[in-house]
Design a protein around this motif. Sequence first.
Motif, short mmCIF file in Angstrom:
data_model
loop_
_atom_site.label_atom_id
_atom_site.label_comp_id
_atom_site.label_asym_id
_atom_site.label_seq_id
_atom_site.Cartn_x
_atom_site.Cartn_y
_atom_site.Cartn_z
N ALA A 6 -63.10 -17.98 -50.62
CA ALA A 6 -63.77 -18.70 -51.71
C ALA A 6 -63.02 -18.52 -53.03
O ALA A 6 -62.88 -19.47 -53.82
N VAL A 7 -62.54 -17.32 -53.29
CA VAL A 7 -61.82 -17.04 -54.53
C VAL A 7 -60.51 -17.82 -54.58
O VAL A 7 -60.17 -18.43 -55.61
N ILE A 8 -59.76 -17.82 -53.48
CA ILE A 8 -58.50 -18.56 -53.45
C ILE A 8 -58.75 -20.05 -53.60
O ILE A 8 -58.04 -20.75 -54.34
N GLY A 9 -59.79 -20.56 -52.94
CA GLY A 9 -60.13 -21.98 -53.07
C GLY A 9 -60.48 -22.34 -54.50
O GLY A 9 -60.05 -23.38 -55.02
N LEU A 10 -61.27 -21.49 -55.16
CA LEU A 10 -61.62 -21.72 -56.57
C LEU A 10 -60.39 -21.71 -57.46
O LEU A 10 -60.25 -22.54 -58.36
N ALA A 11 -59.50 -20.75 -57.20
CA ALA A 11 -58.28 -20.65 -58.02
C ALA A 11 -57.40 -21.88 -57.86
O ALA A 11 -56.90 -22.43 -58.85
N VAL A 12 -57.22 -22.34 -56.63
CA VAL A 12 -56.38 -23.52 -56.38
C VAL A 12 -57.00 -24.76 -57.05
O VAL A 12 -56.31 -25.53 -57.72
N ALA A 13 -58.32 -24.95 -56.89
CA ALA A 13 -58.98 -26.11 -57.49
C ALA A 13 -58.92 -26.06 -59.01
O ALA A 13 -58.64 -27.07 -59.67
N THR A 14 -59.17 -24.87 -59.57
CA THR A 14 -59.16 -24.72 -61.03
C THR A 14 -57.79 -25.03 -61.62
O THR A 14 -57.66 -25.77 -62.60
N THR A 52 -55.57 -10.16 -63.06
CA THR A 52 -56.26 -11.45 -62.91
C THR A 52 -57.72 -11.36 -63.36
O THR A 52 -58.23 -12.30 -63.98
N ALA A 53 -58.38 -10.24 -63.08
CA ALA A 53 -59.77 -10.09 -63.53
C ALA A 53 -59.84 -10.13 -65.05
O ALA A 53 -60.69 -10.81 -65.64
N GLN A 54 -58.92 -9.42 -65.71
CA GLN A 54 -58.89 -9.43 -67.18
C GLN A 54 -58.62 -10.81 -67.72
O GLN A 54 -59.26 -11.28 -68.66
N MET A 55 -57.66 -11.52 -67.09
CA MET A 55 -57.28 -12.85 -67.56
C MET A 55 -58.46 -13.83 -67.48
O MET A 55 -58.78 -14.52 -68.46
N TYR A 56 -59.11 -13.87 -66.33
CA TYR A 56 -60.20 -14.84 -66.16
C TYR A 56 -61.45 -14.45 -66.94
O TYR A 56 -62.11 -15.32 -67.51
N LEU A 57 -61.78 -13.18 -66.96
CA LEU A 57 -63.00 -12.77 -67.67
C LEU A 57 -62.86 -12.97 -69.18
O LEU A 57 -63.78 -13.47 -69.83
N VAL A 58 -61.70 -12.60 -69.73
CA VAL A 58 -61.49 -12.81 -71.17
C VAL A 58 -61.50 -14.30 -71.50
O VAL A 58 -62.14 -14.73 -72.47
N GLU A 114 -64.39 -19.68 -64.17
CA GLU A 114 -63.51 -18.59 -64.62
C GLU A 114 -64.22 -17.24 -64.52
O GLU A 114 -63.60 -16.24 -64.13
N LEU A 115 -65.49 -17.19 -64.87
CA LEU A 115 -66.24 -15.94 -64.73
C LEU A 115 -66.36 -15.55 -63.26
O LEU A 115 -66.27 -14.36 -62.91
N ALA A 116 -66.58 -16.56 -62.40
CA ALA A 116 -66.67 -16.29 -60.97
C ALA A 116 -65.34 -15.76 -60.43
O ALA A 116 -65.31 -14.84 -59.60
N LEU A 117 -64.22 -16.32 -60.90
CA LEU A 117 -62.91 -15.83 -60.48
C LEU A 117 -62.68 -14.41 -60.98
O LEU A 117 -62.10 -13.58 -60.27
N GLY A 118 -63.13 -14.13 -62.21
CA GLY A 118 -62.94 -12.80 -62.77
C GLY A 118 -63.62 -11.71 -61.97
O GLY A 118 -63.05 -10.63 -61.76
N VAL A 119 -64.84 -11.98 -61.51
CA VAL A 119 -65.54 -10.98 -60.69
C VAL A 119 -65.16 -11.12 -59.22
O VAL A 119 -65.21 -10.14 -58.46
#
Length: 278
Positions: free
Chosen positions: A240-248, A151-157, A225-230
């Motif tokens: 916070a990460v799960i909330g961001l992922a669901v909203a995104t 997931t880090a690779q997916m969001y950061l890229v 996406e960068l915030a999710l990646g890190v």
Amino acid sequence: MYGADSPMLPVLVALPAAAFWQFALVVVPDCVRMRRSALRIFVPEHGVLTMRRAARREANGRAGVVLALVAGALVVHRVTAARPGTWSAALLALCAALLAAALTAEQVLHRHRSTLLCAAVLAAVVTVGEAGVTLGHPVEGAVRMLAMVATAQMYLVSGLRKTWSASFRSGQVLLDELVLSRFQAAAGNPDFVRLVPAKALSRAILSGVAQRICGALAVLAVLTELALGVGVLGVLPAAAVIGLAVATHTCFAALSPRRILPFSLSAVALVALAVGWY
């Protein structure tokens, strides 16, 4: 062995749901429509889709439907049974491995999509986790690490590619997607949702408001996406990460065709596993 508090629960539930949606509601209907109408379909990287290749794709899709149903039944058994035993873990690991192969074959037979790759990674994670249970050596730490790296690779890229894209930063890509979605829905394509009335969208485009709003949303998408990646690496709180992922992915699903839903299910499940949702 897996109760309601199991860290593997998100990926166990998401895999059969995503696989069934992909194969039963996307792949097989596409192939049936092509066979009945004798349409000539152009596929990037493959050229015109031949009937022979379409037949192989349909067979792979039907196998995927069966595997998804079997995997779903096994997941229900493992989550609800008091003592599910290792036999169900072994069968689930086998089903997940075969689903990963079927998803990979769909990429080869039709077209390469990162959305399918995400679902294949989900299947691989379930395979590793259930194989560990079968052998009596639970590998929850390993599957969590696998989900974290994926997931880090997916969001950061994705975030970095969007950062380097002037057309995305300007909001033009989002505006194009919004217009495409609106006109596809107006033409009767059930894959798309009518988000904005046509007249309101036309006025917003002519006045420049749509471009400015899409530009602001594009910047927000990149930062998210960068915030999710890190964030999946432990930098941000899990909630916070799960909330961001669901909203995104809710916003992504609203703009995209419904056939992309397996990607959103897979990504959110992998994020939940990576951050230790439990």
